[in-house]
Scaffold this motif. Structure first.
Motif, PDB file in Angstrom:
ATOM      1  N   GLN A   1       0.825  -1.204   0.000  1.00 17.88           N
ATOM      2  CA  GLN A   1       0.000   0.000   0.000  1.00 17.88           C
ATOM      3  C   GLN A   1       0.863   1.259   0.000  1.00 17.88           C
ATOM      4  OE1 GLN A   1      -3.381   0.197  -0.222  1.00 17.88           O
ATOM      5  NE2 GLN A   1      -3.079   2.411  -0.379  1.00 17.88           N
ATOM      6  N   ALA A   2       1.972   1.208   0.741  1.00 18.06           N
ATOM      7  CA  ALA A   2       2.881   2.359   0.759  1.00 18.06           C
ATOM      8  C   ALA A   2       3.487   2.600  -0.613  1.00 18.06           C
ATOM      9  CB  ALA A   2       3.978   2.142   1.801  1.00 18.06           C
ATOM     10  N   MET A   3       3.800   1.527  -1.339  1.00 21.70           N
ATOM     11  CA  MET A   3       4.347   1.671  -2.686  1.00 21.70           C
ATOM     12  C   MET A   3       3.323   2.315  -3.618  1.00 21.70           C
ATOM     13  SD  MET A   3       7.491   0.839  -2.954  1.00 21.70           S
ATOM     14  CE  MET A   3       7.587   0.664  -4.742  1.00 21.70           C
ATOM     15  N   GLU A   4       2.056   1.932  -3.479  1.00 22.05           N
ATOM     16  CA  GLU A   4       1.010   2.545  -4.309  1.00 22.05           C
ATOM     17  C   GLU A   4       0.865   4.034  -3.990  1.00 22.05           C
ATOM     18  OE1 GLU A   4      -2.519   0.324  -3.706  1.00 22.05           O
ATOM     19  OE2 GLU A   4      -1.755  -1.514  -4.649  1.00 22.05           O
ATOM     20  N   ASP A   5       0.896   4.382  -2.695  1.00 21.57           N
ATOM     21  CA  ASP A   5       0.808   5.789  -2.313  1.00 21.57           C
ATOM     22  C   ASP A   5       2.013   6.569  -2.807  1.00 21.57           C
ATOM     23  OD1 ASP A   5      -1.590   5.348  -1.068  1.00 21.57           O
ATOM     24  OD2 ASP A   5      -0.754   5.170   0.952  1.00 21.57           O
ATOM     25  N   LEU A   6       3.181   5.930  -2.753  1.00 20.95           N
ATOM     26  CA  LEU A   6       4.385   6.590  -3.238  1.00 20.95           C
ATOM     27  C   LEU A   6       4.291   6.840  -4.738  1.00 20.95           C
ATOM     28  CD1 LEU A   6       7.243   7.639  -2.732  1.00 20.95           C
ATOM     29  CD2 LEU A   6       8.086   5.306  -3.069  1.00 20.95           C
ATOM     30  N   GLU A   7       3.744   5.883  -5.469  1.00 17.77           N
ATOM     31  CA  GLU A   7       3.579   6.056  -6.913  1.00 17.77           C
ATOM     32  C   GLU A   7       2.617   7.190  -7.215  1.00 17.77           C
ATOM     33  OE1 GLU A   7       3.884   5.623 -10.981  1.00 17.77           O
ATOM     34  OE2 GLU A   7       5.146   4.866  -9.350  1.00 17.77           O
ATOM     35  N   ARG A   8       1.534   7.282  -6.461  1.00 18.86           N
ATOM     36  CA  ARG A   8       0.594   8.384  -6.670  1.00 18.86           C
ATOM     37  C   ARG A   8       1.276   9.732  -6.434  1.00 18.86           C
ATOM     38  NH1 ARG A   8      -2.829   5.019  -3.393  1.00 18.86           N
ATOM     39  NH2 ARG A   8      -4.414   3.950  -4.636  1.00 18.86           N
ATOM     40  N   THR A   9       2.097   9.781  -5.389  1.00 17.85           N
ATOM     41  CA  THR A   9       2.768  11.035  -5.087  1.00 17.85           C
ATOM     42  C   THR A   9       3.786  11.392  -6.157  1.00 17.85           C
ATOM     43  OG1 THR A   9       2.506  10.587  -2.724  1.00 17.85           O
ATOM     44  CG2 THR A   9       4.106  12.262  -3.337  1.00 17.85           C
ATOM     45  N   LEU A  10       4.535  10.417  -6.641  1.00 16.90           N
ATOM     46  CA  LEU A  10       5.539  10.683  -7.664  1.00 16.90           C
ATOM     47  C   LEU A  10       4.894  11.111  -8.979  1.00 16.90           C
ATOM     48  CD1 LEU A  10       8.073   7.771  -7.049  1.00 16.90           C
ATOM     49  CD2 LEU A  10       8.259  10.171  -6.360  1.00 16.90           C
ATOM     50  N   VAL A  11       3.693  10.601  -9.261  1.00 14.34           N
ATOM     51  CA  VAL A  11       3.002  11.004 -10.479  1.00 14.34           C
ATOM     52  C   VAL A  11       2.718  12.501 -10.468  1.00 14.34           C
ATOM     53  CG1 VAL A  11       0.785  10.819 -11.688  1.00 14.34           C
ATOM     54  CG2 VAL A  11       2.043   8.766 -11.070  1.00 14.34           C
ATOM     55  N   LEU A  12       2.463  13.040  -9.282  1.00 12.67           N
ATOM     56  CA  LEU A  12       2.184  14.471  -9.171  1.00 12.67           C
ATOM     57  C   LEU A  12       3.389  15.319  -9.573  1.00 12.67           C
ATOM     58  CD1 LEU A  12       0.264  14.540  -5.770  1.00 12.67           C
ATOM     59  CD2 LEU A  12      -0.702  14.640  -8.064  1.00 12.67           C
ATOM     60  N   LEU A  13       4.589  14.721  -9.534  1.00  6.45           N
ATOM     61  CA  LEU A  13       5.796  15.451  -9.898  1.00  6.45           C
ATOM     62  C   LEU A  13       6.068  15.408 -11.394  1.00  6.45           C
ATOM     63  CD1 LEU A  13       8.152  14.239  -7.024  1.00  6.45           C
ATOM     64  CD2 LEU A  13       7.041  16.452  -7.222  1.00  6.45           C
ATOM     65  N   ARG A  14       5.383  14.525 -12.100  1.00  5.28           N
ATOM     66  CA  ARG A  14       5.654  14.385 -13.525  1.00  5.28           C
ATOM     67  C   ARG A  14       4.893  15.424 -14.325  1.00  5.28           C
ATOM     68  NH1 ARG A  14       4.480   7.940 -13.337  1.00  5.28           N
ATOM     69  NH2 ARG A  14       6.251   7.367 -12.016  1.00  5.28           N
ATOM     70  N   GLU A  15       5.437  15.787 -15.450  1.00  4.19           N
ATOM     71  CA  GLU A  15       4.782  16.741 -16.328  1.00  4.19           C
ATOM     72  C   GLU A  15       3.736  16.021 -17.163  1.00  4.19           C
ATOM     73  OE1 GLU A  15       8.547  19.783 -16.925  1.00  4.19           O
ATOM     74  OE2 GLU A  15       7.705  18.686 -18.618  1.00  4.19           O
ATOM     75  N   GLY A  16       2.783  16.783 -17.665  1.00  8.37           N
ATOM     76  CA  GLY A  16       1.744  16.207 -18.496  1.00  8.37           C
ATOM     77  C   GLY A  16       0.472  16.001 -17.717  1.00  8.37           C
ATOM     78  N   THR A  17      -0.489  15.376 -18.380  1.00  6.58           N
ATOM     79  CA  THR A  17      -1.811  15.178 -17.789  1.00  6.58           C
ATOM     80  C   THR A  17      -2.045  13.764 -17.307  1.00  6.58           C
ATOM     81  OG1 THR A  17      -2.706  14.662 -19.982  1.00  6.58           O
ATOM     82  CG2 THR A  17      -2.783  16.967 -19.278  1.00  6.58           C
ATOM     83  N   GLU A  18      -1.017  12.904 -17.429  1.00  3.84           N
ATOM     84  CA  GLU A  18      -1.254  11.516 -17.058  1.00  3.84           C
ATOM     85  C   GLU A  18      -1.535  11.362 -15.571  1.00  3.84           C
ATOM     86  OE1 GLU A  18       2.213   9.239 -17.786  1.00  3.84           O
ATOM     87  OE2 GLU A  18       3.587  10.672 -16.892  1.00  3.84           O
TER      88      GLU A  18
END
Length: 411
Positions: free
Chosen positions: A248-265
């Motif tokens: 679950q922590a890995m999934e939350d970490l992935e969600r947070t890292l996505v916020l740092l990426r550019e674009g609309t994905e």
């Protein structure tokens, strides 16, 4: 000596010199077209050319794109310490246009002066180095051989001209920063952008703190208990909880890292909300903690941001309870009342904050351990940003975290 010669050898000096001469060339071209120099005195030439240049430059500056072109050119040739000091945006207001007009007129005037000085200096150098010296003897023109008495004057002339161009370039740069720099409106927009970036960074920091902090707390408690208990079934269950919590922590970490990426994905990934709290509570119960939960929130009643922040607040409250009072029952209550969302997380606590051993671990409870933590400060920040308030402290023998937030954001 290096400090005196360094500006004369710097590439920025020559780039600024080129920028100065482009202004002189512009004035010269306009002079050739009108008013010209035929049968006119120097005073007439100067008066008419200045009038024509001022009117023409003022009209050109009214075009919004001119400010952008001049800003880009100034950034490239004037070499400011920070590119942000000179805007590269088109004019948006009449004040921007008039500042651009002032810049163009000042630039052409300074460039013309630098051009005249350059011509005079190069002419003198030519006379000293190349042209023969002529004197009149009676009615005949006699040429004399060049002497060398004036050779020491040449380096002084070159040095003086070089430093004159250095200061002219610096003056041109100062004019560009003052007249082509961001307007007050642009500075406000930039300040708001920086504030938004800081808020986003703080939000990401809270996301990581809440999610990873909870996972680490559960993992440490389960590993400590498994080592202390000689029960194979309990150890297997503890390892299962650690695995699920880590996933679950890995999934939350992935969600947070996505916020740092550019674009609309990143918008396609949903962050957990109140609807996911039963799963979270079940995971805490599976880890061996006693949790009583009452969630009275109609489906779809909460805005997404409020739902997500509520999830994180409960997660942080439970993490604090597990960290500072492991083994104590946790009572969670979430309800919508009178246009507000009320969250309450309570667990048994002792005052004084004295550690009490439980197996191989120690229990730390009381206000001394909790008040200064980043988690509670993050909860207060979350609540305040949504127009609510959060309190935490001992109450009737319990440690109580209470949060109230309006359903209508900004109310």
């Amino acid at each position: 000596m290096p400090r005196i010669l360094a500006p004369l050898l710097a590439s920025a000096t020559y780039a600024r010199w080129l920028h100065l001469l482009t202004g002189w060339i512009f004035a010269g071209v306009i002079l050739m077209i009108y008013p010209g120099t035929y049968h006119k005195s120097l005073t007439e030439i100067l008066a008419e050319s200045v009038a024509v240049d001022v009117v023409l430059l003022a009209l050109i500056a009214m075009l919004p794109a001119v400010r952008r072109v001049e800003g880009i050119q100034a950034r490239l040739l004037l070499v400011p310490d920070r590119e942000e000091d000179i805007t590269a945006e088109p004019a948006r207001t009449w004040a921007d246009r008039w500042r651009t007009a002032t810049w163009l007129i000042g630039r052409i005037a300074l460039g013309s002066a630098a051009g005249v000085v350059s011509v005079f200096t190069f002419t003198v150098l030519y006379d000293l180095l190349i042209a023969p010296k002529a004197i009149v003897v009676g009615v005949q023109l006699a040429y004399l051989e060049r002497s060398f008495w004036y050779l020491p004057v040449i380096p002084l002339l070159v040095f003086g001209y070089g430093w004159l161009m250095v200061w002219a370039g610096r003056l041109q740069l100062a004019m560009a920063v003052g007249l082509l720099g961001p307007s007050r409106e642009e500075r406000m927009v930039e300040a708001e952008l920086r504030a938004e970036q800081l808020l986003e960074r703080n939000r990401l920091a809270r996301e990581l703190h809440d999610s990873i902090g909870h996972a680490m707390t559960v993992t440490i408690l389960q590993a400590s208990a498994a080592r202390a208990v000689d029960d194979g079934a309990f150890v297997a269950r503890a390892l299962e909880v650690i695995e699920e919590t880590g996933r679950q922590a890995m999934e939350d970490l992935e969600r947070t890292l996505v916020l740092l990426r550019e674009g609309t994905e990143g918008t396609a990934i949903e962050r957990p909300g109140v609807e996911q709290l039963p799963e979270f509570i079940d995971a805490v119960r599976a880890a061996g903690s006693l949790v009583e939960a009452s969630i009275d929130v109609p489906p779809g009643r909460l805005p997404k941001v409020l739902s997500h922040e509520s999830y994180r607040i409960v997660q942080e409250g439970v993490t604090n309870a597990l960290k500072y009072a492991p083994g104590e029952p946790i009572r969670i209550r979430i309800a919508v009342r009178e246009g507000q969302l009320e969250l309450r997380c309570a667990n048994a606590a002792q005052t004084g904050g004295v550690p009490r051993p439980t197996g191989s671990a120690s229990r730390f409870v009381g206000t001394a351990q909790r008040n200064g933590g980043k988690g509670l400060r993050g909860i207060r920040e979350r609540a305040a940003l949504l127009g609510g308030e959060a309190t935490a402290g001992p109450e009737s023998g319990e440690w109580v975290l209470a949060v109230r937030m309006p359903l209508r954001l900004g109310a």
